[in-house]
Design a protein around this motif. Structure first.
Motif, PDB file in Angstrom:
ATOM      1  N   UNK A  57      25.415  49.111  26.694  1.00 37.64           N
ATOM      2  CA  UNK A  57      24.801  48.347  27.288  1.00 37.64           C
ATOM      3  C   UNK A  57      25.496  46.869  27.586  1.00 37.64           C
ATOM      4  N   UNK A  58      26.620  46.641  27.098  1.00 35.79           N
ATOM      5  CA  UNK A  58      27.448  45.566  27.129  1.00 35.79           C
ATOM      6  C   UNK A  58      28.384  45.711  28.386  1.00 35.79           C
ATOM      7  N   UNK A  59      28.474  44.927  29.360  1.00 33.15           N
ATOM      8  CA  UNK A  59      29.487  45.260  30.348  1.00 33.15           C
ATOM      9  C   UNK A  59      30.798  44.388  30.284  1.00 33.15           C
ATOM     10  N   UNK A  60      30.738  43.061  29.391  1.00 33.96           N
ATOM     11  CA  UNK A  60      32.095  42.270  29.322  1.00 33.96           C
ATOM     12  C   UNK A  60      33.018  43.146  28.913  1.00 33.96           C
ATOM     13  N   UNK A  61      33.088  44.147  28.060  1.00 34.46           N
ATOM     14  CA  UNK A  61      34.248  44.917  27.644  1.00 34.46           C
ATOM     15  C   UNK A  61      34.757  45.482  28.786  1.00 34.46           C
ATOM     16  N   UNK A  62      34.003  46.127  29.788  1.00 35.36           N
ATOM     17  CA  UNK A  62      34.363  46.937  30.884  1.00 35.36           C
ATOM     18  C   UNK A  62      35.267  45.899  31.595  1.00 35.36           C
ATOM     19  N   UNK A  63      34.635  44.839  31.842  1.00 35.36           N
ATOM     20  CA  UNK A  63      35.097  43.764  32.861  1.00 35.36           C
ATOM     21  C   UNK A  63      36.605  43.421  32.534  1.00 35.36           C
ATOM     22  N   UNK A  64      36.592  42.952  31.053  1.00 40.21           N
ATOM     23  CA  UNK A  64      37.726  42.395  30.638  1.00 40.21           C
ATOM     24  C   UNK A  64      39.028  43.465  30.587  1.00 40.21           C
ATOM     25  N   UNK A  65      38.311  44.682  30.276  1.00 38.03           N
ATOM     26  CA  UNK A  65      39.691  45.711  30.111  1.00 38.03           C
ATOM     27  C   UNK A  65      40.063  45.882  31.898  1.00 38.03           C
ATOM     28  N   UNK A  66      39.304  45.919  32.713  1.00 38.80           N
ATOM     29  CA  UNK A  66      39.549  46.413  34.044  1.00 38.80           C
ATOM     30  C   UNK A  66      40.516  45.247  34.809  1.00 38.80           C
ATOM     31  N   UNK A  67      40.298  44.108  34.030  1.00 46.13           N
ATOM     32  CA  UNK A  67      41.122  42.811  34.896  1.00 46.13           C
ATOM     33  C   UNK A  67      42.387  43.114  34.139  1.00 46.13           C
ATOM     34  N   UNK A  68      42.573  43.753  33.041  1.00 49.68           N
ATOM     35  CA  UNK A  68      44.053  44.054  32.561  1.00 49.68           C
ATOM     36  C   UNK A  68      45.192  44.961  33.195  1.00 49.68           C
ATOM     37  N   UNK A  69      44.293  45.697  34.267  1.00 47.58           N
ATOM     38  CA  UNK A  69      44.955  46.701  35.199  1.00 47.58           C
ATOM     39  C   UNK A  69      45.543  46.072  36.350  1.00 47.58           C
ATOM     40  N   UNK A  70      46.792  46.199  36.563  1.00 51.24           N
ATOM     41  CA  UNK A  70      47.382  45.665  37.803  1.00 51.24           C
ATOM     42  C   UNK A  70      48.563  46.315  38.286  1.00 51.24           C
ATOM     43  N   UNK A  71      48.905  46.222  39.336  1.00 48.73           N
ATOM     44  CA  UNK A  71      50.184  47.168  39.901  1.00 48.73           C
ATOM     45  C   UNK A  71      50.324  48.269  39.564  1.00 48.73           C
ATOM     46  N   UNK A  72      49.089  49.041  39.854  1.00 43.50           N
ATOM     47  CA  UNK A  72      49.041  50.570  39.741  1.00 43.50           C
ATOM     48  C   UNK A  72      49.637  51.097  40.923  1.00 43.50           C
ATOM     49  N   UNK A  73      50.175  52.413  40.867  1.00 40.21           N
ATOM     50  CA  UNK A  73      50.693  53.120  41.935  1.00 40.21           C
ATOM     51  C   UNK A  73      49.846  54.333  42.167  1.00 40.21           C
ATOM     52  N   UNK A  74      49.149  54.622  43.341  1.00 37.40           N
ATOM     53  CA  UNK A  74      48.346  55.560  43.337  1.00 37.40           C
ATOM     54  C   UNK A  74      49.123  56.736  44.515  1.00 37.40           C
ATOM     55  N   UNK A  75      49.311  57.879  43.955  1.00 36.70           N
ATOM     56  CA  UNK A  75      50.203  59.013  44.428  1.00 36.70           C
ATOM     57  C   UNK A  75      49.013  59.972  44.877  1.00 36.70           C
ATOM     58  N   UNK A  76      49.129  60.704  46.039  1.00 35.62           N
ATOM     59  CA  UNK A  76      48.450  61.442  46.521  1.00 35.62           C
ATOM     60  C   UNK A  76      49.333  62.720  47.407  1.00 35.62           C
TER      61      UNK A  76
END
Length: 130
Positions: A57-76
């Motif tokens: 039920x807590x959303x803070x951990x999802x938001x904090x964790x998501x903010x740590x993700x950057x400069x990802x490469x998407x390959x298709x």
């Protein structure tokens, strides 16, 4: 979602006797994405306990964790058919997209990448076939 599934809260959900691996994975996905119905939340609490249920039920951990993700490469291995693929990717820190190109909307995809400051690399090689 891929990144949220790597959060310690998700990975630490206890093993449940008799639960198949795929069923546990399904629970992890629902837990990470906050995608449970009321009935599933009740079942989840019974399987994984009150602590996991409260964390769900807590959303803070999802938001904090998501903010740590950057400069990802998407390959298709197949082309990106619509610009919303790029818009969505930008929300999750994608900095580079590598794809074959060749969609009838490749110009829209390229424009979206430019708008978001995403490097778009087209390989001209499509490995995905129907």
């Amino acid at each position: 979602m891929w990144w949220l599934r790597r959060h310690p809260f998700v990975r630490e959900l206890p093993m449940v006797d008799g639960m198949r691996r795929q069923d546990r994975l399904n629970w992890q996905i629902r837990f990470a994405g906050a995608e449970m119905t009321r009935t599933q939340r009740t079942e989840f609490a019974g399987l994984f306990g009150d602590k996991a249920s409260v964390r769900y039920g807590e959303s803070a951990w999802r938001e904090e964790w998501s903010e740590r993700l950057d400069d990802v490469t998407l390959i298709s291995d197949g082309f990106l058919p619509f610009r919303d693929n790029v818009d969505h990717a930008a929300e999750f820190g994608v900095g580079t997209i590598i794809e074959p190109g060749g969609s009838t909307r490749s110009d829209e995809v390229a424009a979206a990448a430019a708008e978001h400051g995403i490097t778009l690399v087209t390989t001209g090689l499509r490995l995905f076939h129907h």
